[in-house]
Design a protein around this motif. Structure first.
Motif, PDB file in Angstrom:
ATOM      1  N   ASP A 244       0.871  -1.184  -0.008  1.00 20.80           N
ATOM      2  CA  ASP A 244       0.006   0.110   0.232  1.00 20.80           C
ATOM      3  C   ASP A 244       0.985   1.207  -0.048  1.00 20.80           C
ATOM      4  O   ASP A 244       2.104   1.208   0.567  1.00 20.80           O
ATOM      5  CB  ASP A 244      -0.889   0.087   1.102  1.00 20.80           C
ATOM      6  N   ILE A 245       0.067   2.315  -0.496  1.00 20.06           N
ATOM      7  CA  ILE A 245       1.041   3.638  -0.676  1.00 20.06           C
ATOM      8  C   ILE A 245       0.331   4.507   0.377  1.00 20.06           C
ATOM      9  O   ILE A 245      -0.799   4.850  -0.140  1.00 20.06           O
ATOM     10  CB  ILE A 245       1.098   4.075  -2.005  1.00 20.06           C
ATOM     11  N   MET A 246       0.998   5.075   1.111  1.00 22.45           N
ATOM     12  CA  MET A 246       0.454   6.379   1.976  1.00 22.45           C
ATOM     13  C   MET A 246       0.622   7.776   1.298  1.00 22.45           C
ATOM     14  O   MET A 246       1.861   8.085   1.286  1.00 22.45           O
ATOM     15  CB  MET A 246       1.126   6.695   3.394  1.00 22.45           C
ATOM     16  N   VAL A 247      -0.207   8.319   0.694  1.00 20.08           N
ATOM     17  CA  VAL A 247      -0.024   9.710  -0.053  1.00 20.08           C
ATOM     18  C   VAL A 247      -0.600  10.639   0.989  1.00 20.08           C
ATOM     19  O   VAL A 247      -1.244  10.318   2.039  1.00 20.08           O
ATOM     20  CB  VAL A 247      -0.383   9.596  -1.546  1.00 20.08           C
TER      21      VAL A 247
ATOM     22  N   LEU B 225      -4.672   6.374   2.173  1.00 21.42           N
ATOM     23  CA  LEU B 225      -4.218   5.008   2.096  1.00 21.42           C
ATOM     24  C   LEU B 225      -4.335   4.651   0.817  1.00 21.42           C
ATOM     25  O   LEU B 225      -5.726   4.448   0.402  1.00 21.42           O
ATOM     26  CB  LEU B 225      -4.200   3.976   3.228  1.00 21.42           C
ATOM     27  N   VAL B 226      -3.823   4.061  -0.165  1.00 20.08           N
ATOM     28  CA  VAL B 226      -4.231   3.624  -1.567  1.00 20.08           C
ATOM     29  C   VAL B 226      -3.431   2.363  -1.603  1.00 20.08           C
ATOM     30  O   VAL B 226      -2.465   1.883  -1.418  1.00 20.08           O
ATOM     31  CB  VAL B 226      -3.261   4.550  -2.584  1.00 20.08           C
ATOM     32  N   GLY B 227      -4.210   1.320  -2.168  1.00 21.53           N
ATOM     33  CA  GLY B 227      -4.146  -0.230  -2.357  1.00 21.53           C
ATOM     34  C   GLY B 227      -4.126  -0.450  -3.743  1.00 21.53           C
ATOM     35  O   GLY B 227      -4.187   0.326  -4.898  1.00 21.53           O
ATOM     36  N   PRO B 228      -3.954  -1.771  -3.969  1.00 24.57           N
ATOM     37  CA  PRO B 228      -3.938  -2.310  -5.395  1.00 24.57           C
ATOM     38  C   PRO B 228      -5.233  -1.999  -6.084  1.00 24.57           C
ATOM     39  O   PRO B 228      -5.321  -1.866  -7.473  1.00 24.57           O
ATOM     40  CB  PRO B 228      -3.831  -3.742  -5.226  1.00 24.57           C
TER      41      PRO B 228
END
Length: 536
Positions: free
Chosen positions: A300-303, A321-324
């Motif tokens: 996951d990416i925390m932007v 929070l961004v996931g697949p």
């Protein structure tokens, strides 16, 4: 301000000569003395200097000819201190920085008065012993009041200068940064007495011995974090990117750097503050690109989104929070905003600040509650945004709510060539030590840093000139530190000490005074009762 025409050339017991008899010279010395503790903070990082940095200020205030002059010394020293620790704001707020420093510096006026009250002249052993408790307590009250968000927050707390000292970090796990400030001021008071008051050196030495004993006992008996494993967290720092389309260019740079993490098996990727300049609900193309990066890296990416919201009016700064599959729905909106940087207090009155500096043209909106997020790898993370890392209560609450890792998303691009980036990165070490949880400080432009659950540094800092992505093996820990369990108990103890002082002083002022009985005087004899008349 109206100064007296002239102070006495020499004040009894002070050793101060003619040069300081001028109130203006004394004012300059007070401001310079108040600025000295700045050298204990990054970038100089002379942490050891903090234990003597207040001595000139204390000696000046104790030599004041009156309590009023000591209060002036406290105020002007506070002005110097606040201006020094916030000097990096000058390019943004210009002269307004001096105005704010002068207003907040007034908080030290009572402290200056207390210095003279307990250390003036030749203090007795009892007064010195009381000073070792009262003066650190008074300092803590100043730090507590100025830590209010509306006053600029707890930037430059004296105890935070000890962020790289292992024994101090252990103390922070017991009483937070407040305990460190208390002990640092107590040591300064003891040193000032040793320097200036030969007759009262024994209680000063006793105070130093007691401080050393308390520190040693804490070192031995305080619980240590119980490490249970580790996770791999990647930090993406794009560096300074300007131009008319800086938001788009920044996103592209962050995207390129994140692609280099493919095959490194990170458990989470963290971007800095304002890393996304568009609301993802209005820009599905950006959301899809982030989801593709999540699939590529396997994490996951925390932007951090800094934009007008489509579902709420106004600008928010939000950790997303961004996931697949795209945004997971986990979102944290920044709760404590930077005065003038992100909003202007009483804009109808102070809106003119935008014309003299880089104050916020439009107020950001506040979030309402802190959030602990669950990542795709089962990791519980607690996000903080920029300035919020200075508030010890916020990280403590996240630890209480079950966060395993504290995440800070920051940007100091406006202050890139000052001491601010390193000062900001150092705060994460204290928050980690206080909570027993590792902390990741990810920025757009540096300094990015990672600390373990005891406040120890993990890997290398990413400096202000770096544009890269780095992966850190971050140890996880369990257990509860005394600070998380008991909260700001040093502040409560300081309040009790000052309350006891006020009660004692009040009793002395209003206690009934005993009057001595009138002496028995024989009545005066009249002329007809004279001895001659009675044949005596």
């Amino acid at each position: 301000m109206k100064w007296p025409e002239r102070w006495p050339e020499r004040w009894p017991g002070s050793g101060t000569g003619l040069w300081l008899a001028s109130p203006w010279r004394r004012a300059i010395v007070a401001a310079l003395a108040g600025a000295l503790p700045m050298l204990a903070f990054p970038a100089p990082s002379w942490w050891w200097f903090a234990y003597v940095a207040l001595v000139p200020w204390i000696l000046l205030a104790r030599s004041a000819p009156t309590g009023r002059r000591a209060a002036y010394d406290g105020w002007l020293g506070g002005l110097g201190f606040m201006l020094a620790v916030h000097h990096w704001l000058l390019p943004s707020l210009n002269v307004f920085t001096v105005v704010i420093a002068a207003l907040l510096g007034a908080l030290w006026a009572p402290w200056g008065w207390l210095v003279r009250r307990f250390l003036g002249g030749v203090p007795s052993a009892g007064r010195v012993g009381a000073a070792l408790l009262v003066l650190p307590s008074g300092w803590l009250m100043v730090e507590l009041v100025r830590s209010w968000q509306g006053f600029g927050g707890p930037w430059g707390l004296l105890g935070s200068s000890q962020w790289q000292v292992e024994p101090a970090l252990r103390l922070a796990s017991v009483g937070g940064v407040w305990l460190l400030s208390f002990l640092v001021v107590a040591v300064n008071v003891a040193v000032a007495v040793l320097v200036a008051v030969r007759e009262s050196r024994m209680p000063a030495v006793a105070g130093l011995v007691a401080t050393a004993a308390a520190t040693s006992a804490t070192w031995v008996w305080s619980p240590r974090p119980d490490v249970t494993g580790q996770v791999r967290i990647a930090v993406v720092q794009p560096g300074v990117i300007g131009g008319a389309n800086s938001a788009e260019a920044r996103f592209s740079r962050e995207e390129t750097l994140t692609r280099t993490l493919a095959g490194q098996d990170p458990d989470l990727v963290v971007w800095g503050e304002s890393s996304v300049g568009f609301d993802l609900a209005n820009r599905p193309d950006l959301a899809n690109r982030l989801a593709a990066l999540s699939r590529l890296t396997g994490a996951d990416i925390m932007v951090n989104v800094d934009a007008h919201r489509s579902d709420h009016p106004g600008i928010y700064k939000s950790s997303v929070l961004v996931g697949p599959q795209g945004p997971t729905g986990d979102r944290y909106d920044k709760m404590r905003l930077v005065p003038f940087g992100e909003y202007i207090p009483a804009r109808s009155l102070l809106g003119w600040a935008t014309s003299v500096g880089k104050a916020a043209g439009e107020d950001r909106r506040k979030g309402t509650e802190q959030v602990v997020m669950n990542t795709g790898h089962g990791l519980r993370v607690g996000p903080l945004i920029c300035f919020e890392t200075a508030f010890p209560d916020m990280s403590r609450h996240l630890a209480q709510d079950g966060a395993e890792v504290l995440l800070a998303q920051s940007s100091t691009s406006t202050f890139q060539h000052s001491w601010a980036p390193e000062q900001h990165a150092s705060l994460a070490a204290l928050r980690a030590a206080e909570t027993g949880r590792p902390m990741v400080h990810a920025t757009l432009t540096g300094v990015s840093a990672v600390y373990g659950p005891g406040g120890e540094r993990i890997g290398s800092w990413l400096g202000t000139d770096a544009s890269t992505a780095a992966v850190y093996d971050v140890p996880l820990a369990r257990g509860v530190t005394p600070y998380v369990r008991f909260g700001d108990w040093p502040v409560h103890a300081a309040l009790l000490i000052l309350a006891a002082l006020c009660a004692t002083e009040g009793f002395r002022a209003f206690r009934p005074r005993r009057t001595a009985p009138e002496p028995l005087v024989p009545p005066a004899r009249t002329a007809h009762e004279s001895p001659a008349r009675h044949g005596r």
